[in-house]
Scaffold this motif. Structure first.
Motif, PDB file in Angstrom:
ATOM      1  N   PRO A 132       0.800  -1.235   0.000  1.00  0.00           N
ATOM      2  CA  PRO A 132       0.000   0.000   0.000  1.00  0.00           C
ATOM      3  C   PRO A 132       0.829   1.280   0.000  1.00  0.00           C
ATOM      4  O   PRO A 132       0.392   2.298  -0.559  1.00  0.00           O
ATOM      5  N   ASN A 133       2.026   1.271   0.600  1.00  0.00           N
ATOM      6  CA  ASN A 133       2.840   2.497   0.608  1.00  0.00           C
ATOM      7  C   ASN A 133       3.772   2.594  -0.593  1.00  0.00           C
ATOM      8  O   ASN A 133       4.614   3.486  -0.652  1.00  0.00           O
ATOM      9  N   GLY A 134       3.636   1.688  -1.557  1.00  0.00           N
ATOM     10  CA  GLY A 134       4.435   1.748  -2.777  1.00  0.00           C
ATOM     11  C   GLY A 134       5.670   0.881  -2.778  1.00  0.00           C
ATOM     12  O   GLY A 134       6.354   0.778  -3.807  1.00  0.00           O
ATOM     13  N   ALA A 135       6.000   0.241  -1.655  1.00  0.00           N
ATOM     14  CA  ALA A 135       7.188  -0.614  -1.605  1.00  0.00           C
ATOM     15  C   ALA A 135       7.018  -1.808  -2.536  1.00  0.00           C
ATOM     16  O   ALA A 135       5.990  -2.486  -2.514  1.00  0.00           O
ATOM     17  N   LEU A 136       8.016  -2.057  -3.368  1.00  0.00           N
ATOM     18  CA  LEU A 136       8.014  -3.224  -4.238  1.00  0.00           C
ATOM     19  C   LEU A 136       8.074  -4.478  -3.373  1.00  0.00           C
ATOM     20  O   LEU A 136       8.973  -4.627  -2.540  1.00  0.00           O
ATOM     21  N   GLU A 137       7.121  -5.372  -3.556  1.00  0.00           N
ATOM     22  CA  GLU A 137       7.068  -6.562  -2.714  1.00  0.00           C
ATOM     23  C   GLU A 137       8.028  -7.635  -3.225  1.00  0.00           C
ATOM     24  O   GLU A 137       8.252  -7.774  -4.426  1.00  0.00           O
ATOM     25  N   HIS A 138       8.571  -8.386  -2.272  1.00  0.00           N
ATOM     26  CA  HIS A 138       9.436  -9.502  -2.640  1.00  0.00           C
ATOM     27  C   HIS A 138       8.591 -10.674  -3.118  1.00  0.00           C
ATOM     28  O   HIS A 138       8.948 -11.373  -4.070  1.00  0.00           O
ATOM     29  N   TRP A 139       7.525 -10.892  -2.427  1.00  0.00           N
ATOM     30  CA  TRP A 139       6.470 -11.807  -2.838  1.00  0.00           C
ATOM     31  C   TRP A 139       5.153 -11.088  -2.595  1.00  0.00           C
ATOM     32  O   TRP A 139       5.083 -10.213  -1.726  1.00  0.00           O
ATOM     33  N   PRO A 140       4.100 -11.409  -3.345  1.00  0.00           N
ATOM     34  CA  PRO A 140       2.823 -10.738  -3.077  1.00  0.00           C
ATOM     35  C   PRO A 140       2.434 -10.844  -1.606  1.00  0.00           C
ATOM     36  O   PRO A 140       2.372 -11.937  -1.043  1.00  0.00           O
ATOM     37  N   GLY A 141       2.237  -9.708  -0.989  1.00  0.00           N
ATOM     38  CA  GLY A 141       1.890  -9.671   0.421  1.00  0.00           C
ATOM     39  C   GLY A 141       3.057  -9.600   1.370  1.00  0.00           C
ATOM     40  O   GLY A 141       2.871  -9.546   2.581  1.00  0.00           O
ATOM     41  N   GLY A 142       4.295  -9.581   0.827  1.00  0.00           N
ATOM     42  CA  GLY A 142       5.473  -9.547   1.681  1.00  0.00           C
ATOM     43  C   GLY A 142       6.506  -8.533   1.223  1.00  0.00           C
ATOM     44  O   GLY A 142       6.966  -8.575   0.071  1.00  0.00           O
ATOM     45  N   VAL A 143       6.860  -7.617   2.093  1.00  0.00           N
ATOM     46  CA  VAL A 143       7.921  -6.636   1.841  1.00  0.00           C
ATOM     47  C   VAL A 143       9.178  -7.127   2.551  1.00  0.00           C
ATOM     48  O   VAL A 143       9.152  -7.342   3.770  1.00  0.00           O
ATOM     49  N   TRP A 144      10.245  -7.318   1.814  1.00  0.00           N
ATOM     50  CA  TRP A 144      11.505  -7.806   2.377  1.00  0.00           C
ATOM     51  C   TRP A 144      12.604  -6.766   2.179  1.00  0.00           C
ATOM     52  O   TRP A 144      12.660  -6.079   1.149  1.00  0.00           O
ATOM     53  N   ALA A 145      13.522  -6.710   3.123  1.00  0.00           N
ATOM     54  CA  ALA A 145      14.664  -5.799   3.007  1.00  0.00           C
ATOM     55  C   ALA A 145      15.530  -6.123   1.799  1.00  0.00           C
ATOM     56  O   ALA A 145      16.143  -5.219   1.206  1.00  0.00           O
ATOM     57  N   ASP A 146      15.598  -7.383   1.412  1.00  0.00           N
ATOM     58  CA  ASP A 146      16.418  -7.800   0.279  1.00  0.00           C
ATOM     59  C   ASP A 146      16.148  -6.963  -0.975  1.00  0.00           C
ATOM     60  O   ASP A 146      17.052  -6.663  -1.762  1.00  0.00           O
ATOM     61  N   THR A 147      14.871  -6.593  -1.164  1.00  0.00           N
ATOM     62  CA  THR A 147      14.444  -5.933  -2.392  1.00  0.00           C
ATOM     63  C   THR A 147      15.127  -4.596  -2.598  1.00  0.00           C
ATOM     64  O   THR A 147      15.385  -4.188  -3.734  1.00  0.00           O
ATOM     65  N   VAL A 148      15.418  -3.890  -1.513  1.00  0.00           N
ATOM     66  CA  VAL A 148      16.053  -2.574  -1.620  1.00  0.00           C
ATOM     67  C   VAL A 148      17.416  -2.684  -2.296  1.00  0.00           C
ATOM     68  O   VAL A 148      17.838  -1.780  -3.019  1.00  0.00           O
ATOM     69  N   TYR A 149      18.110  -3.810  -2.066  1.00  0.00           N
ATOM     70  CA  TYR A 149      19.390  -4.026  -2.736  1.00  0.00           C
ATOM     71  C   TYR A 149      19.175  -4.582  -4.135  1.00  0.00           C
ATOM     72  O   TYR A 149      19.729  -4.065  -5.113  1.00  0.00           O
ATOM     73  N   MET A 150      18.376  -5.621  -4.282  1.00  0.00           N
ATOM     74  CA  MET A 150      18.231  -6.306  -5.566  1.00  0.00           C
ATOM     75  C   MET A 150      17.663  -5.387  -6.642  1.00  0.00           C
ATOM     76  O   MET A 150      18.116  -5.389  -7.785  1.00  0.00           O
TER      77      MET A 150
END
Length: 382
Positions: A132-150
């Motif tokens: 909802p806040n625009g963060a790209l999800e790692h999996w649908p329904g899950g925001v992971w820190a990994d994504t900020v690097y990848m």
């Protein structure tokens, strides 16, 4: 606490002492050569996240050394320009950061086409879901820190190469959106991720490394226009310094959870150390404690290089719902991300070697503080 399972903690091998400063500096070339050979030996053929971590680290080392392209990066990226990889997950964006680094040196239509394919996936693929806040999800329904690097390292470098401020801004906004969801207000540490919209309070070491590496790069690139990344990153790194053990390498969960106590994770220490050195170098006078933490983390992590591999690197880790889950992730075989984060630590040490804010390493051409480093890497702390 009732129900705690201390099995893994009680069986953990004791930590090694960190490398002495002079020992590290004398062996830096050999460490780089060993970890590079180990990364190549593991295979860098897939267009995936572990390969991306190694390739970006190698690209950084080449830039620091002579400004050119690393032959290993060229050899492993160019075959994908002839037959594009399948892009189906955010982790497929990670090699794009090294690809963008190749485009800094010269125009190359085939490489550019591959870069644009990654940007198209990020912008419009159905798998690239947002919270909802625009963060790209790692999996649908899950925001992971990994994504900020990848994704973030790719967006930042693509934006710089293409001179597109909108992409740099998206890298910044993704970092902040993830921080809004994952950073603990009280401690400053980052959680690994969310599950069904709820943050799981497991402060995984490698998650904190991914966040810190990406944040330090954004600040260094001038993308942190409001100063919020620097403020959040300083809180995170200061918190990590307060939890750092004397040997330099945090447990797999960095905040002293009983079930993971003594279960060390070296790739996280290497990545956090690299980020801390780079971030501290931007403000040498104001970040001496962060600098000291970074140096100890790098020396501690690189003590675990055996042969051509960084050891005690945890395998690929999905979000765990309880701390014990992180204590049983295998760490008995080499991993490409371990090689890459070890090389990141070496790159950051080289990049900041003449930083006037260095607080523990000797001056160039002068003897080290041998009184503080009388032991060798083979000795273990008890």
């Amino acid at each position: 606490m009732a129900g705690e399972d201390l099995t893994s903690s009680e069986l953990a091998a004791p930590p090694l002492l960190p490398l002495a400063v002079e020992e590290l500096e004398a062996g830096l070339d050999d460490l780089e050569a060993a970890l590079t050979a180990g990364a190549v030996g593991l295979g860098l053929d897939r267009w995936f996240w572990g390969e991306g971590v190694s390739l970006l680290a190698l690209a950084r080392l080449a830039r620091q050394r002579d400004g050119g392209d690393h032959p290993v990066v060229v050899a492993h990226i160019d075959p994908h320009t002839r037959r594009h990889p399948v892009l189906e997950h955010v982790n497929n964006l990670a090699p794009g950061a090294a690809l963008a680094e190749l485009l800094r040196t010269r125009e190359h239509p085939a490489r550019m086409e591959l870069l644009v394919a990654g940007l198209d996936w990020y912008a419009s693929a159905p798998e690239a879901t947002r919270a909802p806040n625009g963060a790209l999800e790692h999996w649908p329904g899950g925001v992971w820190a990994d994504t900020v690097y990848m994704a973030g390292e790719f967006l930042l470098r693509a934006g710089e190469v293409l001179r597109r401020e909108d992409l740099v801004a998206q890298a910044r906004d993704q970092w902040l959106a993830h921080a809004e969801v994952l950073q603990d207000d009280a401690s400053g540490l980052f959680a690994h991720g969310t599950h069904q919209g709820e943050r799981i309070p497991c402060h995984w070491g490698r998650a904190n490394a991914w966040i810190a590496l990406a944040g330090a790069d954004l600040v260094a690139a001038g993308a942190d226009t409001t100063g919020e990344i620097a403020e959040r990153l300083a809180r995170q790194l200061t918190a990590l310094a307060s939890h750092q053990p004397e040997h330099g390498v945090w447990d797999v969960l960095v905040d002293g959870q009983p079930e993971t106590r003594g279960v060390l994770e070296t790739s996280a220490a290497a990545g956090i150390g690299a980020a801390a050195l780079r971030f501290a170098a931007l403000d040498p006078a104001g970040r001496t404690a962060i600098r000291a933490m970074g140096e100890l983390a790098v020396r501690g992590a690189l003590a675990y290089v055996e042969g051509e591999h960084l050891t005690r690197v945890s395998a690929g880790t999905v979000l765990q719902l309880i701390p014990f889950g992180y204590s049983v992730i295998r760490d008995d075989r080499p991993q490409p991300w371990g090689q890459g984060l070890g090389l990141e630590a070496i790159a950051a040490w080289r990049e900041t070697a003449d930083d006037p804010g260095a607080v523990t390493r000797p001056s160039r051409g002068t003897p080290g503080d041998t009184a503080r480093h009388e032991t060798t890497r083979e000795q273990e702390l008890t």
